[in-house]
Design an enzyme around this catalytic site. Structure first.
Site, PDB file in Angstrom:
ATOM      1  N   GLY A  22       6.356  -1.036   3.352  1.00  0.00           N
ATOM      2  CA  GLY A  22       7.608  -0.274   3.047  1.00  0.00           C
ATOM      3  C   GLY A  22       8.862  -0.971   2.677  1.00  0.00           C
ATOM      4  N   ASN A  24       9.631  -2.162  -0.226  1.00  0.00           N
ATOM      5  CA  ASN A  24      10.381  -1.451  -1.207  1.00  0.00           C
ATOM      6  C   ASN A  24      10.624  -0.025  -1.154  1.00  0.00           C
ATOM      7  OD1 ASN A  24       9.859  -3.434  -4.010  1.00  0.00           O
ATOM      8  ND2 ASN A  24       7.914  -3.775  -2.773  1.00  0.00           N
ATOM      9  N   MET A 100      -1.910   1.369  -1.949  1.00  0.00           N
ATOM     10  CA  MET A 100      -3.256   0.771  -2.510  1.00  0.00           C
ATOM     11  C   MET A 100      -4.396   1.767  -2.701  1.00  0.00           C
ATOM     12  SD  MET A 100      -1.923  -1.817  -2.874  1.00  0.00           S
ATOM     13  CE  MET A 100      -1.327  -3.633  -2.360  1.00  0.00           C
ATOM     14  N   ARG A 101      -4.100   2.488  -3.711  1.00  0.00           N
ATOM     15  CA  ARG A 101      -5.080   3.681  -4.176  1.00  0.00           C
ATOM     16  C   ARG A 101      -4.925   3.915  -5.505  1.00  0.00           C
ATOM     17  NH1 ARG A 101      -8.440   6.879  -0.845  1.00  0.00           N
ATOM     18  NH2 ARG A 101      -7.887   5.670   0.909  1.00  0.00           N
ATOM     19  N   ASN A 117       4.895   2.263 -11.017  1.00  0.00           N
ATOM     20  CA  ASN A 117       4.366   1.342  -9.849  1.00  0.00           C
ATOM     21  C   ASN A 117       5.061   0.182 -10.031  1.00  0.00           C
ATOM     22  OD1 ASN A 117       2.509   0.508  -8.126  1.00  0.00           O
ATOM     23  ND2 ASN A 117       1.005  -0.472  -9.770  1.00  0.00           N
ATOM     24  N   HIS A 119       4.208  -4.156  -9.119  1.00  0.00           N
ATOM     25  CA  HIS A 119       3.045  -5.034  -9.069  1.00  0.00           C
ATOM     26  C   HIS A 119       3.892  -6.467  -9.073  1.00  0.00           C
ATOM     27  CE1 HIS A 119      -1.007  -6.090  -9.174  1.00  0.00           C
ATOM     28  NE2 HIS A 119      -0.976  -7.187 -10.120  1.00  0.00           N
ATOM     29  N   ASP A 155      -3.225  -0.651 -13.013  1.00  0.00           N
ATOM     30  CA  ASP A 155      -2.120  -1.549 -13.059  1.00  0.00           C
ATOM     31  C   ASP A 155      -2.171  -1.827 -14.782  1.00  0.00           C
ATOM     32  OD1 ASP A 155      -1.603  -2.079 -10.682  1.00  0.00           O
ATOM     33  OD2 ASP A 155      -2.968  -3.679 -10.333  1.00  0.00           O
ATOM     34  N   THR A 182      12.078 -10.333  -2.961  1.00  0.00           N
ATOM     35  CA  THR A 182      13.340 -10.111  -3.381  1.00  0.00           C
ATOM     36  C   THR A 182      13.808  -9.724  -4.524  1.00  0.00           C
ATOM     37  OG1 THR A 182      13.699 -12.295  -1.793  1.00  0.00           O
ATOM     38  CG2 THR A 182      15.621 -11.687  -3.244  1.00  0.00           C
TER      39      THR A 182
HETATM   40  C1  GAR Z   1       4.644  -4.931  -3.004  1.00  0.00           C
HETATM   41  O1  GAR Z   1       4.533  -6.345  -3.077  1.00  0.00           O
HETATM   42  C2  GAR Z   1       4.017  -4.324  -4.293  1.00  0.00           C
HETATM   43  O2  GAR Z   1       4.276  -5.205  -5.201  1.00  0.00           O
HETATM   44  C3  GAR Z   1       2.511  -4.682  -3.825  1.00  0.00           C
HETATM   45  O3  GAR Z   1       2.297  -4.224  -2.700  1.00  0.00           O
HETATM   46  C4  GAR Z   1       3.661  -4.533  -2.017  1.00  0.00           C
HETATM   47  C5  GAR Z   1       3.988  -3.654  -1.170  1.00  0.00           C
HETATM   48  O4  GAR Z   1       4.990  -4.269  -0.231  1.00  0.00           O
HETATM   49  N1  GAR Z   1       1.744  -3.585  -4.701  1.00  0.00           N
HETATM   50  C6  GAR Z   1       0.448  -4.189  -5.362  1.00  0.00           C
HETATM   51  O5  GAR Z   1      -0.037  -4.962  -5.136  1.00  0.00           O
HETATM   52  C7  GAR Z   1       0.030  -3.130  -6.358  1.00  0.00           C
HETATM   53  N2  GAR Z   1      -1.501  -3.399  -6.849  1.00  0.00           N
HETATM   54  P1  GAR Z   1       5.843  -3.092   0.536  1.00  0.00           P
HETATM   55  O6  GAR Z   1       4.940  -2.228   1.375  1.00  0.00           O
HETATM   56  O7  GAR Z   1       6.679  -4.331   1.635  1.00  0.00           O
HETATM   57  O8  GAR Z   1       6.794  -2.539  -0.377  1.00  0.00           O
END
Ligand code: GAR
Length: 213
Positions: A22, A24, A100-101, A117, A119, A155, A182
């Site tokens: 989490g 982000n 992740m779903r 989303n 990525h 995606d 970052t």
């Molecule tokens: C992030 O880097 C996001 O871009 C990626 O999961 C991470 C979650 O980090 N998402 C994917 O790979 C989607 N295909 P976080 O839980 O620290 O925000």
């Protein structure tokens, strides 16, 4: 003398769906608190009971729920639970942040053009759950971050913002993850702001952003 409170239109409600740490979500919460993002994180949902995102949300006083996918007989039924939660909070925008779903047409149709989303790669390169590892294994010299609208394919939806990052000599998955994070933490609140401000216009696969300075 009676002072009238200046009219403050309610901040648009957003939901953040997460499966992991989490960071982000944290960046979004921080941006709303700092006034860089005029939104209210009304709801955080996770498909994992141990997601750090749930702890971050609760620490910030945000309603947060673990929704067990196995408690629903089908994916559609699981997504209808997510929809009901979002409807109860009058969510304007759903932000996937490490969720992740894949969402099925049941959810995508309900919130068409209102799901975003993030990525950790320059889509359409390296979709999926292991984008950072896959990019390094491929030996690319440049990777980056994509924020896109979500459609029925993985995606895949129209790209809102994208930023590139050069791979450094000796780069590891750990160093690259840190540098991409970052970038993500700056880019995602910006993209959400643009969406909520109505400045994102979708024409087929092309996204036009009004008044981007
Ligand atoms: C992030 O880097 C996001 O871009 C990626 O999961 C991470 C979650 O980090 N998402 C994917 O790979 C989607 N295909 P976080 O839980 O620290 O925000």
């Amino acid at each position: 003398m009676t002072r009238l409170t200046p009219h403050q239109p309610a901040r648009p409600a957003i939901a953040v769906f997460c499966s992991g740490h989490g960071t982000n979500l944290q960046a979004i919460l921080d941006a709303t608190r700092a006034g860089r993002l005029r939104a209210c994180v009304a709801l955080v949902l996770s498909d994992r009971p141990d997601a750090g995102a749930l702890r971050r949300a609760r620490r910030a006083g945000v309603e947060a729920h673990y929704v067990d996918p196995r408690a629903s007989p089908t994916r559609a039924a699981f997504e209808r639970v997510l929809i009901r939660r979002c409807e109860a909070r009058q969510v304007r925008l759903v932000c996937l942040a490490g969720f992740m779903r894949m969402l099925s047409p049941v959810f995508v149709r309900r919130y068409r053009h209102r799901i975003v989303n993030i990525h950790p790669a320059l889509l359409p390169a390296f979709p999926g759950a292991h984008a950072i590892r896959d990019a390094l294994q491929w030996g690319v010299k440049v990777t980056g971050v994509t924020v896109h609208l979500v459609d029925e394919a993985m995606d895949h939806g129209p790209i809102i913002l994208q930023e590139a990052l050069a791979i450094r000599p000796g780069e590891t998955a750990t160093s690259l993850l840190a540098r991409l994070h970052t970038m993500e933490h700056r880019l995602y609140p910006q993209a959400i702001h643009l969406m909520l401000a109505g400045r994102v216009k979708v024409e087929g696969r092309t996204v036009r952003i009004a008044d981007r300075r």
